[in-house]
Design an enzyme around this catalytic site. Sequence first.
Site, PDB file in Angstrom:
ATOM      1  N   HIS A  35       0.832  -1.209   0.000  1.00  0.00           N
ATOM      2  CA  HIS A  35       0.000   0.000   0.000  1.00  0.00           C
ATOM      3  C   HIS A  35       0.868   1.261   0.000  1.00  0.00           C
ATOM      4  CE1 HIS A  35      -3.588   2.435   1.283  1.00  0.00           C
ATOM      5  NE2 HIS A  35      -2.624   3.188   1.789  1.00  0.00           N
ATOM      6  N   GLU A  36       1.782   1.350   0.956  1.00  0.00           N
ATOM      7  CA  GLU A  36       2.641   2.536   1.023  1.00  0.00           C
ATOM      8  C   GLU A  36       3.562   2.605  -0.195  1.00  0.00           C
ATOM      9  OE1 GLU A  36       1.743   4.601   3.136  1.00  0.00           O
ATOM     10  OE2 GLU A  36       0.610   3.295   4.485  1.00  0.00           O
TER      11      GLU A  36
ATOM     12  N   HIS B 261       1.807   4.569  -2.808  1.00  0.00           N
ATOM     13  CA  HIS B 261       1.985   6.010  -2.578  1.00  0.00           C
ATOM     14  C   HIS B 261       3.366   6.462  -3.077  1.00  0.00           C
ATOM     15  CE1 HIS B 261      -1.584   7.061  -0.334  1.00  0.00           C
ATOM     16  NE2 HIS B 261      -1.389   6.124   0.570  1.00  0.00           N
TER      17      HIS B 261
ATOM     18  N   GLU C 233      -4.633   8.166  -2.752  1.00  0.00           N
ATOM     19  CA  GLU C 233      -5.109   6.920  -2.154  1.00  0.00           C
ATOM     20  C   GLU C 233      -5.534   5.925  -3.229  1.00  0.00           C
ATOM     21  OE1 GLU C 233      -5.471   4.758   1.396  1.00  0.00           O
ATOM     22  OE2 GLU C 233      -4.568   6.702   0.925  1.00  0.00           O
TER      23      GLU C 233
END
Length: 353
Positions: free
Chosen positions: A265-266, A269, A295
Site C-alpha cells: 500500500h505505502e 503512494h 489513495e
Amino acid sequence: MQTLSQALERLDALQRRQAAYEHAMGVLYYDGATAAPAGSAANRGETMAILSEASYQLGTSPDSIELIDFLYAHNDELTQKQKRVVELMRLSLQELRSIPQDEYTAAARLMAESTAAWHEAKPRSDFSIFAPYLEKVLETKKRFARYVKPEMDPYDYYLNAFEPGLTRGKCDAFFAALRARVVPLLRRVQAAPQVDASFLSGDFPLEKQRRLSDELMEILRLDRSHCAIGETEHPFTTNFTKQDVRITTHYYPDNAVSSMYSVIHEGGHALYELHTSDEDLYNGLGGGASMGVHESQSRFYENLIGRSRGFVGFLAPRLRALFPQQLGDVSDEVLYRAVNRCEASLVRTEADE
C-alpha cells in the site's frame, strides 16, 4: 521596476526556501514517528515551532505578497503551469495570513507533542493519554478553519482541502448509496461458510518479515536510493520531494500479512511520488493531485494488484521459503482465498474493501 522573468526567478527562489522549511519539518516528523526517543517530543516541538515561524514569516512578508500579486496581475502572460503555481501559492498565502502567527507556531508545537502522545497511547490501549491532546487539536483546527473561511462549515473546509470540491453533503449522499448495497452484501458473505485463514496467524519472526519488506520493495521497483522504509506504530508515507520518499510499516509477530500489505500500500503512494516530474520538484505541483488520487494509487497496488490471483501466486513461493513452518503446505489458491477473506474490523486498515 521588475520584469516578468525577474519575478519568476524570485518565485523560484521563494518556493525553494519554502520547500526547505517543509523538508526540515517533514524530516523531524518522520524521525519522531519512527526512531526518535520517546522523551524527545517537547524538544522536537520547540524546533518545529521555530521552523514554522520562519516559514510563516517568509510566506507572509511584504516581498512575498508583492511578488504573488505582481505575477497574478500578469496572469495572461504566464504558461498554464505557471498560472497554476501562482494560483495555488496565492490561495495558500491568503489562508496563511488569516491565521495569527503565534497560533500558527503554537499549533506546530502541539502537533509534535500530540503525535508523541498518540504513539505512547496506541500500544498501551490507553486513550486517556491522548484524549487531552485530541481535544486541543480539534479546537485548533476548528479555529483555523473559521479564521480562513468563516462562512464555511469547518468540516467542509477540511474536506475541500483534502479533495477539492468535496463536501459533507456529497459524502453523505455517496455513503448512503454505498451503504444500501454494501451492508446487505456483507451480511450475505458473513452468513456463508468462511474461508479458513487460521494459518495466517502464528509465529512470523520479525527479521524474516523485514526481509519480506525488502523483497516487496524490489518487486515493486521502488528505487532504494530515493525510497527508504522505517518502522512505526501506524504505517504512512511521507514525501519530501521525488528524490526522497519514506514509507513505513508496522510488524506484528503473529501476523505477516498485515505488514506485507501495508508495504504494498505505502509502496503505491511512493511510486506515485517517485514518478512525478523533475520540473516540479519545488513548485508545489510535484506532489499528488489530491488525497483521493493519492489513495487511489496505494489501494490499486494493495488490492487490485496485491490481492489478485496472479500476484499472490507469484509471491506464494517466496512466502513459503521465508516461512516454511507456517506456510510450507499452503497452496497458491488457498493463500489467495485467505488474503481475500471478507471480514469486518474496527481498524480501518485491517478491514477489507
